[in-house]
Design an enzyme around this catalytic site. Structure first.
Site, PDB file in Angstrom:
ATOM      1  N   SER A 286       0.810  -1.216   0.000  1.00 41.99           N
ATOM      2  CA  SER A 286       0.000   0.000   0.000  1.00 41.99           C
ATOM      3  C   SER A 286       0.844   1.266   0.000  1.00 41.99           C
ATOM      4  O   SER A 286       0.310   2.353  -0.206  1.00 41.99           O
ATOM      5  CB  SER A 286      -0.940   0.012   1.212  1.00 41.99           C
ATOM      6  OG  SER A 286      -0.199  -0.095   2.406  1.00 41.99           O
TER       7      SER A 286
ATOM      8  N   HIS B  87      -2.556  -2.648  -5.852  1.00 44.67           N
ATOM      9  CA  HIS B  87      -2.942  -2.221  -4.510  1.00 44.67           C
ATOM     10  C   HIS B  87      -4.456  -2.299  -4.367  1.00 44.67           C
ATOM     11  O   HIS B  87      -5.196  -1.417  -4.819  1.00 44.67           O
ATOM     12  CB  HIS B  87      -2.445  -0.794  -4.249  1.00 44.67           C
ATOM     13  CG  HIS B  87      -2.836  -0.261  -2.906  1.00 44.67           C
ATOM     14  ND1 HIS B  87      -2.985   1.084  -2.646  1.00 44.67           N
ATOM     15  CD2 HIS B  87      -3.136  -0.892  -1.738  1.00 44.67           C
ATOM     16  CE1 HIS B  87      -3.348   1.252  -1.389  1.00 44.67           C
ATOM     17  NE2 HIS B  87      -3.450   0.072  -0.817  1.00 44.67           N
TER      18      HIS B  87
ATOM     19  N   GLU C 200      -5.471   0.423  -7.335  1.00 48.97           N
ATOM     20  CA  GLU C 200      -4.338   1.207  -7.818  1.00 48.97           C
ATOM     21  C   GLU C 200      -3.354   0.251  -8.486  1.00 48.97           C
ATOM     22  O   GLU C 200      -2.833  -0.663  -7.846  1.00 48.97           O
ATOM     23  CB  GLU C 200      -3.634   1.923  -6.660  1.00 48.97           C
ATOM     24  CG  GLU C 200      -4.255   3.232  -6.264  1.00 48.97           C
ATOM     25  CD  GLU C 200      -3.444   3.974  -5.214  1.00 48.97           C
ATOM     26  OE1 GLU C 200      -3.312   5.206  -5.326  1.00 48.97           O
ATOM     27  OE2 GLU C 200      -2.930   3.330  -4.269  1.00 48.97           O
TER      28      GLU C 200
ATOM     29  N   ASN D 270      -2.858   6.855  -0.613  1.00 50.77           N
ATOM     30  CA  ASN D 270      -2.332   6.951   0.748  1.00 50.77           C
ATOM     31  C   ASN D 270      -1.407   8.144   0.935  1.00 50.77           C
ATOM     32  O   ASN D 270      -1.280   8.664   2.047  1.00 50.77           O
ATOM     33  CB  ASN D 270      -1.617   5.651   1.123  1.00 50.77           C
ATOM     34  CG  ASN D 270      -2.597   4.556   1.483  1.00 50.77           C
ATOM     35  OD1 ASN D 270      -3.759   4.815   1.783  1.00 50.77           O
ATOM     36  ND2 ASN D 270      -2.150   3.321   1.439  1.00 50.77           N
TER      37      ASN D 270
END
Length: 697
Positions: free
Chosen positions: A418, A439, A451, A489
């Site tokens: 991540s 991800h 992702e 993130n």
């Protein structure tokens, strides 16, 4: 004998056989209601009305569906005659029976066209719905007035506000269609002949108020349904407008209801929320386009999958692949871990069965696609291997080196990291061109975002395969570049830059969360941290050499959120309701006293700005660095991965509504006040603000 007619041959064909005309919509690929198609329908009706040999019309669609609704290429352009409400009125007023034969999609304006017919027949594969609410609109061609007259206002409001389609069987149950048949045109012809034989003049829904009379006598059912569908609206305007329009079918006559529907539609289409949702719609489509690939690139084939790790993420990923029909090899290091993971998969499927969303047979079929193994060598036959192990660089590099040795020569090696450096992970193998980031977001079997991380050496066929597989899983894949946290993130980390400062300056976790909920998020940042586990972000901070005094202190005390009963909030045993914790307040007060900060009441608007502006600023930096291909990709990631209110269009679209100069000035003031570099306006934001531009440009 079939006799061809001449009405608008490019988009509408009209043929006649034994007195029944077949009017076929033919505007590939989805028979969208373009100006030409609308005009073709009107011309065909006029031609059929003038032909005494035609006793009835069966209306159907060429290709894979009836009609998928509006022509998106005409969005934002001035409307041109004939207008859709007038076309539908012409269908309804046709003096001979008109039967809609529906196969495939009949959505939005497509279903409204079918509602203009005097009867409807559907194939089992048909998909009927009014999804306008998903674009911040209400049905604008009579859907809110005709559907309640057909199936009752309580059922209609549920269908309209959800925006979700129903299949042939459910449409029959609701009363949208009178018959479900495999050969839908033949069934529609037979029904048309029955209508002719009856000798009764066809009656359109606009003149049929029988179901409304019953509903008026007992309005409680409608009002209860309306209250239920509005529970999750969270500031969105269109659901409330849909409810109001359907309520008009009870309170107004048809013409007045249509007039009110049109006024509401035009108001919404000009509003910021619909513009934001339409932006999100087009951004999702644009995200499928990948820059910098050879024109002749094709995806590496993927027929079988191996998933390493049967924990929460690995199990969810395995379920996602099994749901899409892939055979999955699920690998763990111990029998206990594997049994635990398989047990959790079984529980998740059982929960879906209990909710009526899956049959026992479907559950058994999906579980049968997942085979557990304790030997890493089982990856040898997999085309795609996805590692979902502990988020530690050393662990992942060691595993990737082992996979490199054991996997087949054409296998794709995907990491579910991540935030770790995919280039570094790829360098642990002898085939970095076969390595890609995939991800998934938790729970991986439910969340739609994927992702797809393109590393420096990821081969085009590997990148395309990851994207193609993501689509087959029902995900929305967005290609991003390599940096810590990628796009989602990394922006999440920026959103949290000022969280602890807000607490120290006087806001409570509940006040911050309430402000963010008021902006439209389903969950506030402190509640989300507690749900995810404070130890996850703690570990990420340590990897970057960063600190967060309050959160670090909580973690050092073993307060990791819901799973330990205490985090930023406290939780009663077995409960998820967050309760205020005086220890967090006392810690914030102590820091304020030490730093000489006078605490104050912080307005909700300021809280939102201090969370949102850093997100937009980080998005600008991501665009500068080429980590995201386009601003819309960032918006798609945040809408589908983090719950950003779609009716605000995502952070980069929302920036345009706020004004980039205002955002720049707010960030600059915070930078000067705090001295922290993360608040310094990004160069791209500075330039666009100075030029009066926007990210969209």
């Amino acid at each position: 004998m079939t006799e061809p007619h001449s009405a608008s041959p490019d988009v509408v064909t009209l043929t006649q056989e034994n007195g029944i005309a077949l009017l076929t919509l033919n505007n590939p690929p989805v028979n969208a209601l373009s100006t030409a198609l609308r005009a073709g329908i009107v011309a065909a009706l006029a031609e059929a009305a003038a032909d005494p040999a035609i006793e009835a019309i069966v209306m159907t669609g060429a290709g894979r569906g009836f009609c998928a609704g509006a022509d998106i290429t005409e969005f934002g352009k001035p409307p041109r005659e004939p207008f859709l409400p007038d076309v539908i009125a012409a269908i309804e007023a046709f003096p001979k029976p008109v039967v809609a034969a529906i196969h495939g999609p009949a959505l939005g304006g497509g279903l409204e066209v079918a509602l203009g017919a005097h009867a409807r027949v559907a194939a089992p594969s048909a998909k009927m719905g009014l999804p306008e609410v998903k674009l911040g609109l209400i049905p604008g061609a009579g859907g809110t007035q005709r559907l309640p007259r057909l199936i009752g206002p309580a059922a209609a409001v549920k269908l309209i506000v959800s925006g979700e389609p129903v299949g042939g069987a459910e449409a029959l149950k609701l009363g949208i269609v009178t018959e479900v048949a495999e050969d839908v045109v033949a069934a529609a012809r037979a029904l048309a002949r029955q209508m002719i034989a009856s000798g009764v003049a066809p009656v359109g829904l606009s003149s049929d108020a029988a179901r409304l009379e019953a509903a008026r006598a007992g309005r409680d059912a409608f009002e209860a349904a309306a209250a239920e569908v509005l529970k999750g609206a969270r500031g969105a305007e269109a659901p409330a407008a849909c409810v109001a329009a359907v309520r008009n079918s009870l309170d107004l006559d048809f013409e007045a209801g249509m007039k009110a529907e049109r006024a509401a539609f035009l108001s919404l289409v000009a509003g910021d929320q619909s513009k934001a949702l339409r932006h999100a719609f087009f951004a999702e489509k644009a995200a499928a386009k990948i820059d910098g690939l050879p024109a002749d690139a094709v995806a590496r084939p993927v027929r079988s999958v191996a998933v390493i790790g049967a924990g929460t993420m690995g199990g969810g990923i395995a379920m996602a692949f099994a749901n899409a029909g892939y055979p999955v090899t699920l690998i763990e290091t111990s029998a206990e871990a594997l049994a635990r993971g398989q047990g959790n998969i079984d529980k998740n499927y059982a929960s879906t069965v209990a909710r009526g969303r899956m049959s026992e047979a479907e559950k058994a079929e999906r579980i049968a696609r997942i085979t557990g193994w304790l030997d890493l060598g089982a990856v040898a036959s997999a085309d795609l291997i996805v590692e979902a192990v502990f988020e530690d660089m050393g662990v992942k590099k060691t595993l990737m080196a082992d996979l490199d040795r054991l996997a087949g020569p054409d296998a794709i090696l995907a990491t579910n990291t991540s935030y770790l450096d995919v280039n570094e992970i790829a360098a642990a193998t002898s085939r970095p061109e076969a390595v890609v980031g995939m991800h998934f977001f938790s729970p991986a079997n439910i969340m739609k975002l994927l992702e797809v991380v393109r590393a420096e050496k990821t081969a085009p066929d590997v990148l395309l395969a990851a994207v193609e597989v993501g689509r087959k899983l029902g995900k929305i894949p967005v290609v991003v570049g390599v940096c810590n946290g990628f796009v989602g993130n990394r922006i999440l980390r920026a959103q949290r830059n000022d969280l602890e400062a807000l607490l120290v300056e006087g806001a409570s976790p509940a006040e911050v969360d309430a402000a963010w909920n008021g902006f439209g998020f389903p969950m506030g940042p402190f509640a989300m941290l507690d749900l995810a586990g404070l130890d996850i972000s703690w570990r990420a901070r340590k990897a970057l050499g960063q600190t967060a005094e309050i959160a670090d202190h909580l973690c050092e005390q073993g307060r990791f959120g819901q799973k330990t009963g205490r985090g930023f909030y406290r939780y009663e045993p077995g409960e998820r309701k967050p309760l205020a914790d005086s220890e967090v307040e006392d810690l914030a007060k102590a820091i304020a006293a030490r730093e000489g900060i006078t605490r104050r009441s912080i307005p909700a608007a300021e809280i939102v700005e201090r969370l949102l502006y850093p997100m937009i600023n980080e998005g600008a930096r991501i665009l500068e660095e080429g980590i995201a291909q386009r601003p819309g990709d960032i918006d798609v990631i945040w809408i589908f991965g983090y719950g950003f209110p779609a009716w605000r269009g995502g952070p980069m679209h929302a920036a345009g509504n706020i004004g980039l100069a205002r955002i720049r000035d707010g960030l600059q003031a915070r930078f000067e006040q705090s001295g922290r570099a993360e608040f310094k306006p990004a160069a791209l934001l500075e330039r666009l603000a100075a030029d009066g531009g926007s990210f969209a440009g």
